[in-house]
Design an enzyme around this catalytic site. Structure first.
Site, PDB file in Angstrom:
ATOM      1  N   HIS A 197      11.148  28.923 -11.143  1.00 62.70           N
ATOM      2  CA  HIS A 197      11.858  27.830 -10.486  1.00 62.70           C
ATOM      3  C   HIS A 197      13.356  27.996 -10.518  1.00 62.70           C
ATOM      4  CE1 HIS A 197       7.912  26.545  -9.912  1.00 62.70           C
ATOM      5  NE2 HIS A 197       8.375  25.713  -9.018  1.00 62.70           N
ATOM      6  N   GLU A 439      -3.313  27.096  -2.627  1.00 60.95           N
ATOM      7  CA  GLU A 439      -2.595  28.037  -3.493  1.00 60.95           C
ATOM      8  C   GLU A 439      -3.475  28.581  -4.608  1.00 60.95           C
ATOM      9  OE1 GLU A 439       0.831  26.151  -5.266  1.00 60.95           O
ATOM     10  OE2 GLU A 439      -0.169  24.229  -5.484  1.00 60.95           O
ATOM     11  N   ASP A 463       1.946  30.784  -5.650  1.00 61.74           N
ATOM     12  CA  ASP A 463       0.814  30.703  -6.573  1.00 61.74           C
ATOM     13  C   ASP A 463      -0.393  31.465  -6.044  1.00 61.74           C
ATOM     14  OD1 ASP A 463       1.527  29.305  -8.940  1.00 61.74           O
ATOM     15  OD2 ASP A 463       1.845  27.524  -7.713  1.00 61.74           O
ATOM     16  N   CYS A 510       4.586  27.440   2.771  1.00 59.90           N
ATOM     17  CA  CYS A 510       5.811  26.969   2.112  1.00 59.90           C
ATOM     18  C   CYS A 510       6.180  27.799   0.885  1.00 59.90           C
ATOM     19  CB  CYS A 510       5.685  25.497   1.735  1.00 59.90           C
ATOM     20  SG  CYS A 510       4.372  25.170   0.553  1.00 59.90           S
TER      21      CYS A 510
HETATM   22  C1  PEP Z   1       3.845  27.950  -4.050  1.00 60.99           C
HETATM   23  O1  PEP Z   1       3.086  28.039  -4.998  1.00 60.99           O
HETATM   24  O2  PEP Z   1       3.968  28.803  -3.162  1.00 60.99           O
HETATM   25  C2  PEP Z   1       4.693  26.758  -3.883  1.00 60.99           C
HETATM   26  C3  PEP Z   1       5.383  26.548  -2.788  1.00 60.99           C
HETATM   27  O3  PEP Z   1       4.765  25.908  -4.925  1.00 60.99           O
HETATM   28  P1  PEP Z   1       5.586  26.170  -6.270  1.00 60.99           P
HETATM   29  O4  PEP Z   1       6.416  27.406  -6.042  1.00 60.99           O
HETATM   30  O5  PEP Z   1       6.386  24.941  -6.467  1.00 60.99           O
HETATM   31  O6  PEP Z   1       4.510  26.359  -7.274  1.00 60.99           O
HETATM   32 MG    MG Z   2       2.618  26.357  -6.256  1.00 62.80          MG
END
Ligand code: PEP
Ligand code: MG
Length: 590
Positions: A197, A439, A463, A510
């Site tokens: 993150h 995911e 993920d 996303c």
């Molecule tokens: C993902 O897993 O691609 C996603 C967009 O969610 P995060 O990165 O917040 O786990």
């Molecule tokens: Mg994710």
């Protein structure tokens, strides 16, 4: 020269600022005069009393919201804060060695850390997290304001003029949050992969970043000159004059190109042959929502709400959440904002969930799974989202759905919540759509069943990839396996896109690959038309797609699906990218 993983593209030449960990080597500070001793002890006792009171109210609140076992961790913290031997040790360091309360606290905590270091590995890690939390809490009451190391670094920028590059062992998600609009020009960390993150936040701010650089903390002092190349993960410490001027030139070119691309803000997003695409933003907070507007995003494809929770010492209540979501909507006029329900766990932990001792947090009790046991927190959030739905176009997205049963469970909770709001006479948005994040490979495999119970889906490729290849996306030792340009991921995605096309279900992607030029060529060729990414990538992807036709991209995708290794896919797409737009290659990661 040091090599890591380039996690946010761009080049910066600047001066290093080390971010020490909480248990870092804080210089000991002594009191100016022994006459200050009684007041210093009083100050410490006061901070302890305030921390203890705060923890007591946490225990009550968390027990009420999440159940008694979830409050256990705070009971433990309260015990540590109230521990008479902790207090006696700090008192005697102030009395005998005339240390300030802050320094005395650090010394005692270093002692604890040394004891725990001799304990069994996992337990040690868990206890260390608790210790850090307790220190931070007492410290924040001692200094009465929390100046994060990151804010300190930003101060250095304002004073010095030279760009500041943060160098840290690790940037915690809640620390990364305070990056905000601070003038940080680059980030280098020892830990973390490209989808951690901290990396995602660096990208959303357009800050070049390299992670997984082993041993960098023992090499760099604050004040050293550095070069960070976020494209290929290269870090140069104390470079010579020649390297500095060469890189300053590339840095200028990079930023010039970026500025030129921003000018495409008001142009429609479409391919060279006129096929429309939606370029949406991934946001975490209001600053990101503004950034999305600035680059002309068509809406918010992913609003990660956990950052509100990560920056709170406490569980944000319904009103607070409602207000936060409402603000985002007001700042995204006439656009759909897709609000994702809480996705905690993995690398995003908050102390009040009481999750501890999990050997595999990414495979564990995370995200929607938490709510199967504790639906109260989820229902509170759903109420806030539905109520915010009155102020604009809102969609609600559920993360980490693994099975159909889970989806039916959350759908039912949402239905009940709507019913309750109606009965209570509380106004809410009647047309809030609900969607599933795909995911987890199980959901991708059984996509047909999922599609029957959802209005839309959004693919979380970060993920999805890490679970598909069974490699932790934040572990530099295996992060190279988390490669979007892989035969496995494109095959899975093709199946999901085909299923969506058959059923007419809207689909967005996303994950980070939505903002990466080479993967985007294939995704577009496979039929994807909704891409959600860090706002900073939107101008690049818009420029890229405007230079390619649908037929071309379909040809690329068709060819890629015949290839069996990432290496082949990468070199094939690198060549295509070079033909289409050699200048945009700068924005690609290797
Ligand atoms: C993902 O897993 O691609 C996603 C967009 O969610 P995060 O990165 O917040 O786990
Ligand atoms: Mg994710």
């Amino acid at each position: 020269m040091h090599k890591g993983i380039g996690v946010s593209p761009g080049i910066v030449v600047g001066v290093a600022h080390r971010v020490e960990s909480v248990l870092g080597s804080l210089e000991q500070q002594s009191l100016a005069n022994p006459s200050e001793i009684p007041a210093e002890i009083e100050r410490f006792d006061q901070a302890v009393a305030e921390s203890a009171a705060e923890l007591d109210s946490f225990v009550q609140k968390v027990a009420q919201e999440l159940g008694s076992s979830a409050a256990e961790i705070f009971r433990g913290h309260a015990q540590m804060v109230n521990d008479p031997s902790l207090q006696a040790q700090v008192h005697s360091l102030i009395e005998d060695q005339h240390l300030t309360a802050l320094s005395a606290l650090q010394v005692v905590m270093h002692g604890y850390a040394a004891v725990f270091a001799r304990l069994q590995q996992d337990l040690f890690r868990e206890r260390m997290t608790d210790i850090r939390d307790v220190i931070l809490r007492i410290e924040s009451h001692l200094v009465r304001k929390v100046v994060t190391p990151i804010e300190e670094a930003a101060g250095a920028t304002r004073n010095g003029g030279e760009s500041v590059i943060l160098v840290a062992h690790e940037i915690l998600p809640s620390q990364a949050m305070s990056l905000g609009d601070l003038p940080i020009a680059g980030i280098v960390t020892e830990l973390g992969g490209s989808t951690s993150h901290a990396a995602i936040l660096a990208r959303s701010r357009g800050i070049p970043a390299v992670s997984g650089v082993e041993g960098i903390m023992s090499e760099v002092q604050s004040g050293d000159m550095m070069i960070v190349d976020g494209r290929d993960g290269m870090v140069l410490v104390r470079p010579d004059q020649e390297a500095m001027s060469a890189y300053r030139k590339v840095q200028r070119e990079f930023f010039n190109l970026k500025d030129r691309l921003i000018a495409n803000r008001d142009l429609p997003a479409k391919s060279a042959d006129g096929a429309h695409v939606e370029l949406l933003a991934n946001i975490n907070n209001l600053a990101d929502a503004h950034a999305a507007q600035k680059v002309g995003a068509a809406g918010v494809g992913l609003f990660r709400t956990e950052y509100l929770f990560l920056t709170h010492h406490d569980v944000p209540d319904e009103e607070e959440q409602y207000e936060f979501y409402r603000q985002i909507l007001l700042n995204s006029p006439n656009q759909t904002v897709t609000i994702r329900t809480l996705d905690l766990g993995g690398d995003k932990t908050v102390p009040y969930l009481g999750r501890r001792g999990e050997p595999n947090p990414f495979m564990g009790w995370r995200s929607t799974r938490i709510f199967l046991e504790n639906s109260k927190l989820f229902v509170t959030q759903v109420r806030a989202i539905l109520r915010a739905g009155r102020h604009g176009k809102v969609a609600m997205l559920f993360p980490m759905i693994t099975t159909l049963e889970e989806l039916l469970f959350v759908n039912n909770l949402v239905k009940e919540t709507r019913g309750n709001l109606r009965r209570e006479g509380v106004a809410f948005g009647e047309d809030v759509k609900t969607g599933v994040m795909v995911e987890v490979p199980a959901a991708a495999v059984c996509i047909d069943a999922i599609l029957r119970e959802t209005d839309f889906i959004s693919i979380g490729s970060n993920d999805l990839i890490q679970y598909l290849v069974a490699a932790d996306r934040d572990n530099p030792k295996v992060a190279q396996l988390c490669e979007p340009l892989s035969p496995a991921i494109f095959r899975v995605l093709r199946n999901v896109f085909d299923a969506c096309q058959r059923t007419g279900t809207p689909v967005t992607l996303c994950g980070e690959m939505a903002g990466q030029p080479r993967p985007v060529l294939v995704l577009f060729g496979l039929g994807l038309r909704r891409f959600s990414m860090s706002p900073g990538f939107i101008p690049t992807i818009k420029a890229l797609l405007s230079s390619v036709t649908t037929a071309q991209a379909e040809r690329f995708a068709h060819h890629v699906l015949q290839l069996n290794t990432s290496e082949e896919i990468r070199s094939y797409l690198t060549a295509r990218m070079h033909e289409i737009s050699s200048s945009l290659e700068m924005f690609d990661t290797p």
